[in-house]
Scaffold this active site. Structure first.
Site, mmCIF file in Angstrom:
data_model
loop_
_atom_site.group_PDB
_atom_site.id
_atom_site.type_symbol
_atom_site.label_atom_id
_atom_site.label_comp_id
_atom_site.label_asym_id
_atom_site.label_seq_id
_atom_site.Cartn_x
_atom_site.Cartn_y
_atom_site.Cartn_z
ATOM 1 N N ASP A 205 0.832 -1.208 0.000
ATOM 2 C CA ASP A 205 0.000 0.000 0.000
ATOM 3 C C ASP A 205 0.865 1.255 0.000
ATOM 4 O O ASP A 205 0.513 2.263 -0.625
ATOM 5 C CB ASP A 205 -0.917 -0.015 1.218
ATOM 6 C CG ASP A 205 -2.041 -1.027 1.085
ATOM 7 O OD1 ASP A 205 -3.006 -0.767 0.356
ATOM 8 O OD2 ASP A 205 -1.943 -2.100 1.709
ATOM 9 N N ASP A 319 27.697 -1.875 30.079
ATOM 10 C CA ASP A 319 27.047 -0.920 30.978
ATOM 11 C C ASP A 319 25.535 -1.120 30.941
ATOM 12 O O ASP A 319 25.032 -2.073 30.333
ATOM 13 C CB ASP A 319 27.439 0.520 30.624
ATOM 14 C CG ASP A 319 27.094 0.892 29.182
ATOM 15 O OD1 ASP A 319 26.420 0.087 28.500
ATOM 16 O OD2 ASP A 319 27.500 1.982 28.737
#
Length: 338
Positions: A205, A319
């Site tokens: 589409d 981290d």
């Protein structure tokens, strides 16, 4: 296979190294907010900002046209995470009324357990068919989600959300981003209602709307797809990738699925039963990624107990953002049975 991490002496960077020992266990969170693994309970808290309990799988969104009872019957044995009964493109205009009766029956008589999500793709807002669609499907208590196609503005979502709320049903919304205007208004769309839990990109589409020519490289779709994934994750929603139209080509399906997962899509639309297993496998974390996540989480737990933050794993600094990624990977792997 989760791994128990042992701390090694600090490196020259001041970070701790982690050595992993294999350990068979499973990942569960208890009421105290910590993770229980088999008989072992960690004291490290789940990183802030993670809501792992709300994670759910929606890897394959399998469209089932509601114009054919034969296909509806086959959907009853599908292993797809989400079965999406289609009232839009899969049904010709002269069979819409019949399809509404069939979809209501498909929902109410569906033998799937509640772990399988049942949804309906309605006709687009402004088609003149959407209100009849919603009135019919909202009668079913088995309905979990409504897919709204060709969403271009927030008001499209407001209309659907209002009817859902009036029905008293607990039903989510998947917003289909399928046009250039939908891409431009995507932030307003995703924020239009708390009922939205996913954004979906429809390539065919979108190409029809923009005049884009499809190529095997898919580079012409990168911007729109990236907008969908980025916006979805920014608002903590799922992102569903485009259909692989060449449903006979396993190679193309695998290539597009891997690419979609790498881009951050959490699932993919499928139009053929043979596509379901491939998509669900490739949108689950692969074994090597799961093993990496296991080691990261174990390292986090050990370093937390030692009062440390960042640590060294295989020569790389780990981290908090990486730790959060690892927790999400493990949760998705658990849900997928890996």
């Amino acid at each position: 296979m989760l791994r128990l991490a042992l701390l090694l002496p600090k490196t020259s960077t001041g970070l701790r190294c982690v050595k992993a020992i294999p350990r068979t266990t499973s990942l569960h969170r208890n009421s105290g907010g910590v993770w229980r693994r088999g008989q072992h309970t960690t004291t490290a808290p789940v990183p802030s900002g993670l809501d792992l309990g709300s994670e759910k799988l929606r890897r394959a969104v399998f469209y089932v046209p509601c114009s054919e009872e034969r296909k509806i019957q086959k959907s009853y044995v599908s292993a797809a995470d989400c079965i999406m009964y289609d009232l839009e493109d899969g049904v010709s205009l002269n069979r819409k009324d019949q399809a509404r009766h069939l979809v209501l029956s498909a929902l109410n008589n569906n033998p799937h357990k509640e772990t399988t999500e049942l949804g309906v793709r309605i006709n687009g807002i402004g088609s003149g068919l959407e209100h009849q669609d919603l009135s019919a499907v909202l009668q079913s208590s088995r309905l979990n989600v409504i897919m709204v196609p060709k969403v271009e503005r927030a008001s499209d979502i407001h209309q659907v959300a209002e009817m859902i709320e009036k029905s008293g049903r607990k039903v989510g919304i998947i917003a289909g981003i399928e046009t250039a205007l939908g891409v431009l208004n995507i932030r307003d769309i995703v924020a239009a209602s708390p009922l939205i839990d996913a954004l979906l990109f429809a390539a065919e589409d979108y190409c029809a709307d923009t005049g884009i020519v499809r190529t095997k490289s898919r580079k012409e779709l990168y911007y729109a797809r990236a907008m969908v994934t980025t916006t979805a994750h920014a608002y903590r929603k799922q992102a569903i990738d485009m259909v692989t139209m060449d449903f006979r080509s396993r190679e193309t399906l695998e290539e597009e699925s891997r690419e979609g997962a790498e881009m951050g899509f959490t699932g993919k639309q499928v139009i053929h039963p043979a596509q379901v297993d491939v998509v669900q496998e490739l949108f689950a974390p692969p074994k090597d990624i799961v093993r990496k996540a296991e080691r990261i989480v174990e390292g986090y737990e050990e370093n937390y107990m030692a009062g440390k933050g960042a640590f060294d794993l295989d020569g790389k600094a780990i981290d908090m953002p990486v730790i959060k990624w690892a927790y999400r990977v493990l949760r998705r792997a658990e849900l997928a049975g890996k």
